[in-house]
Design a protein around this motif. Structure first.
Motif, short mmCIF file in Angstrom:
data_model
loop_
_atom_site.label_atom_id
_atom_site.label_comp_id
_atom_site.label_asym_id
_atom_site.label_seq_id
_atom_site.Cartn_x
_atom_site.Cartn_y
_atom_site.Cartn_z
N TRP A 1 0.84 -1.19 0.00
CA TRP A 1 0.00 0.00 0.00
C TRP A 1 0.88 1.24 0.00
O TRP A 1 2.00 1.23 0.49
CB TRP A 1 -1.00 0.01 1.15
CG TRP A 1 -0.43 0.11 2.55
CD1 TRP A 1 0.14 1.20 3.14
CD2 TRP A 1 -0.41 -0.92 3.54
NE1 TRP A 1 0.50 0.93 4.43
CE2 TRP A 1 0.18 -0.37 4.70
CE3 TRP A 1 -0.83 -2.24 3.57
CZ2 TRP A 1 0.35 -1.10 5.87
CZ3 TRP A 1 -0.66 -2.97 4.74
CH2 TRP A 1 -0.06 -2.39 5.87
N GLY A 2 0.36 2.31 -0.58
CA GLY A 2 1.09 3.56 -0.67
C GLY A 2 1.23 4.23 0.70
O GLY A 2 0.45 3.98 1.62
N ALA A 3 2.23 5.09 0.80
CA ALA A 3 2.47 5.84 2.04
C ALA A 3 2.62 7.31 1.68
O ALA A 3 3.05 7.65 0.57
CB ALA A 3 3.74 5.34 2.72
N GLY A 4 2.28 8.18 2.62
CA GLY A 4 2.47 9.61 2.41
C GLY A 4 3.94 9.94 2.20
O GLY A 4 4.29 10.72 1.32
N PRO B 1 -4.01 0.52 6.23
CA PRO B 1 -5.42 0.53 5.85
C PRO B 1 -6.20 -0.44 6.74
O PRO B 1 -5.62 -1.29 7.41
CB PRO B 1 -5.39 0.04 4.39
CG PRO B 1 -4.15 -0.78 4.30
CD PRO B 1 -3.17 -0.17 5.26
N GLU C 1 -12.04 -0.67 3.94
CA GLU C 1 -11.67 0.67 3.47
C GLU C 1 -11.64 0.66 1.95
O GLU C 1 -11.05 -0.22 1.33
CB GLU C 1 -10.30 1.04 4.03
CG GLU C 1 -9.81 2.40 3.64
CD GLU C 1 -8.49 2.73 4.32
OE1 GLU C 1 -7.80 3.63 3.81
OE2 GLU C 1 -8.13 2.11 5.34
N VAL D 1 -10.35 1.64 -1.62
CA VAL D 1 -9.03 2.04 -2.11
C VAL D 1 -9.01 2.06 -3.63
O VAL D 1 -9.88 1.51 -4.30
CB VAL D 1 -7.92 1.07 -1.60
CG1 VAL D 1 -7.76 1.16 -0.10
CG2 VAL D 1 -8.20 -0.36 -2.04
N LEU E 1 -2.82 2.42 -4.35
CA LEU E 1 -2.36 3.80 -4.45
C LEU E 1 -2.79 4.63 -3.25
O LEU E 1 -1.97 5.24 -2.59
CB LEU E 1 -2.88 4.43 -5.75
CG LEU E 1 -2.50 5.88 -5.98
CD1 LEU E 1 -0.98 6.02 -6.11
CD2 LEU E 1 -3.18 6.41 -7.22
N CYS E 2 -4.07 4.69 -2.98
CA CYS E 2 -4.58 5.50 -1.89
C CYS E 2 -6.01 5.10 -1.56
O CYS E 2 -6.59 4.26 -2.23
CB CYS E 2 -4.53 6.99 -2.26
SG CYS E 2 -5.51 7.41 -3.71
N SER E 3 -6.56 5.74 -0.56
CA SER E 3 -7.93 5.47 -0.16
C SER E 3 -8.87 6.47 -0.80
O SER E 3 -8.46 7.52 -1.28
CB SER E 3 -8.07 5.59 1.36
OG SER E 3 -7.27 4.61 1.99
#
Length: 190
Positions: A44-47, A58, A62, A64, A79-81
């Motif tokens: 999963w992606g991270a900031g 996550p 959720e 995504v 990529l993201c939520s």
């Protein structure tokens, strides 16, 4: 004809919406359900994931966005939520940054009003550790019982609306010895 079908399948698979089905916290991988597809464990992606790094796993259910390079889900990553009816946004103002936790804790900053707040659920605790020191600039209000473990110095006046007790001696009610009753006043403390 088969080549066109393969190209169409790959294009359709490049970006998919799904929900988290399972999370492996040790490997930072999750499985995503998207339509009738259940992926393998994917990153999963991270900031941020460099010298500055963030971690926020996550949660199951959720929503995504799944990115699949060349349309192949085997090489996909989360990529993201995206907000959903089951998990709506915790805020709705352009000047607000909010983090809401599953137990109800909320940390919010409003950059228009310059207000930072942290609200913990009942029974929650907070600890701030800074062995190099802690400085608070500005007025401070404390509501509730306060305990200070260690020496305390005050540079300025101390006002108390109630009694002050030091080493068991009441400032309001302690008697003075060696004085006689009457209209005279004792001198300052020696």
């Amino acid at each position: 004809m088969q080549r066109n079908a393969d190209i169409q399948r790959r294009l359709a698979n490049m970006i998919r919406i799904g929900t988290i089905a399972e999370v492996n916290y040790t490997t930072q991988r999750a499985r995503v359900a998207s339509g009738d597809l259940l992926t393998d464990f994917l990153p999963w992606g991270a900031g941020r994931a460099g010298r500055r790094s963030e971690y926020s796993a996550p949660s199951v259910d959720e929503q995504v966005i799944l990115v699949c390079p060349q349309g192949e889900t085997t090489g996909a990553f989360i990529l993201c939520s995206a907000y959903s009816a089951a998990n709506p946004s915790p805020g709705n103002a352009p000047n607000l940054h909010v983090t809401r936790y599953s137990d109800g804790a909320v940390i919010a900053y409003d950059d228009e009003t310059h207000a930072l707040s942290a609200t913990l659920p009942s029974g929650g605790t907070a600890t701030l550790s800074a062995d190099g020191g802690l400085t608070i600039n500005g007025p401070v209000t404390i509501n509730g019982k306060t305990t200070i473990n260690g020496d305390t110095s005050v540079d300025g006046k101390v006002n108390a609306s109630g009694d002050v007790v030091g080493a068991g001696v009441s400032l309001e009610k302690h008697p003075h010895g060696g004085v006689q009753t009457g209209g005279g006043k004792s001198g300052p403390p020696a």
